[in-house]
Design a protein around this motif. Structure first.
Motif, mmCIF file in Angstrom:
data_model
loop_
_atom_site.group_PDB
_atom_site.id
_atom_site.type_symbol
_atom_site.label_atom_id
_atom_site.label_comp_id
_atom_site.label_asym_id
_atom_site.label_seq_id
_atom_site.Cartn_x
_atom_site.Cartn_y
_atom_site.Cartn_z
ATOM 1 N N GLU A 21 0.835 -1.213 0.000
ATOM 2 C CA GLU A 21 0.000 0.000 0.000
ATOM 3 C C GLU A 21 0.864 1.255 0.000
ATOM 4 N N PHE A 22 1.939 1.253 0.792
ATOM 5 C CA PHE A 22 2.873 2.387 0.819
ATOM 6 C C PHE A 22 3.469 2.596 -0.573
ATOM 7 N N PHE A 23 3.894 1.513 -1.211
ATOM 8 C CA PHE A 23 4.474 1.595 -2.544
ATOM 9 C C PHE A 23 3.454 2.135 -3.542
ATOM 10 N N GLU A 28 1.117 6.484 -7.046
ATOM 11 C CA GLU A 28 0.033 7.447 -7.308
ATOM 12 C C GLU A 28 0.535 8.882 -7.204
ATOM 13 N N LYS A 29 1.351 9.148 -6.188
ATOM 14 C CA LYS A 29 1.859 10.510 -5.986
ATOM 15 C C LYS A 29 2.727 10.939 -7.162
ATOM 16 N N PHE A 31 2.772 9.655 -10.357
ATOM 17 C CA PHE A 31 2.193 9.584 -11.694
ATOM 18 C C PHE A 31 0.772 10.130 -11.809
ATOM 19 N N SER A 32 0.152 10.543 -10.736
ATOM 20 C CA SER A 32 -1.189 11.125 -10.819
ATOM 21 C C SER A 32 -1.108 12.467 -11.504
ATOM 22 N N PRO A 33 -2.068 12.894 -12.243
ATOM 23 C CA PRO A 33 -3.320 12.221 -12.553
ATOM 24 C C PRO A 33 -3.258 11.375 -13.814
ATOM 25 N N SER A 34 -2.068 11.063 -14.300
ATOM 26 C CA SER A 34 -1.965 10.361 -15.576
ATOM 27 C C SER A 34 -2.607 8.974 -15.554
ATOM 28 N N TRP A 35 -2.811 8.384 -14.376
ATOM 29 C CA TRP A 35 -3.461 7.075 -14.317
ATOM 30 C C TRP A 35 -4.865 7.131 -14.903
#
Length: 72
Positions: A21-23, A28-29, A31-35
């Motif tokens: 979950e940490f990873f 997310e931090k 590469f967001s918001p590209s997901w």
């Protein structure tokens, strides 16, 4: 798939849930918001075979150390 990607997948596979979950939060931090821009694709035949193996083949959960793989 590149060796580094395979190593990342292997590392995540052996992580406990808290570390995974940490990873994920780091990913997310970074590469967001590209997901949200990534299109979802239906699994192809190879994907379906791998998913079936994960569900039904206990040997699928055994991992080989990188140094034990014959890359030739």
């Amino acid at each position: 798939m590149t060796t580094i990607k395979e190593r990342i997948i292997g590392a995540v596979t052996v992580m406990n849930d808290a570390d995974a979950e940490f990873f994920w939060k780091l990913i997310e931090k970074k590469f967001s918001p590209s997901w949200e821009d990534i299109e979802e694709e239906m699994p192809d035949e190879i994907d379906l075979q791998m998913l079936n193996a994960i569900k039904h083949d206990p040997e699928c959960h055994e991992f080989t150390r990188e140094q034990d793989i014959d890359w030739d």
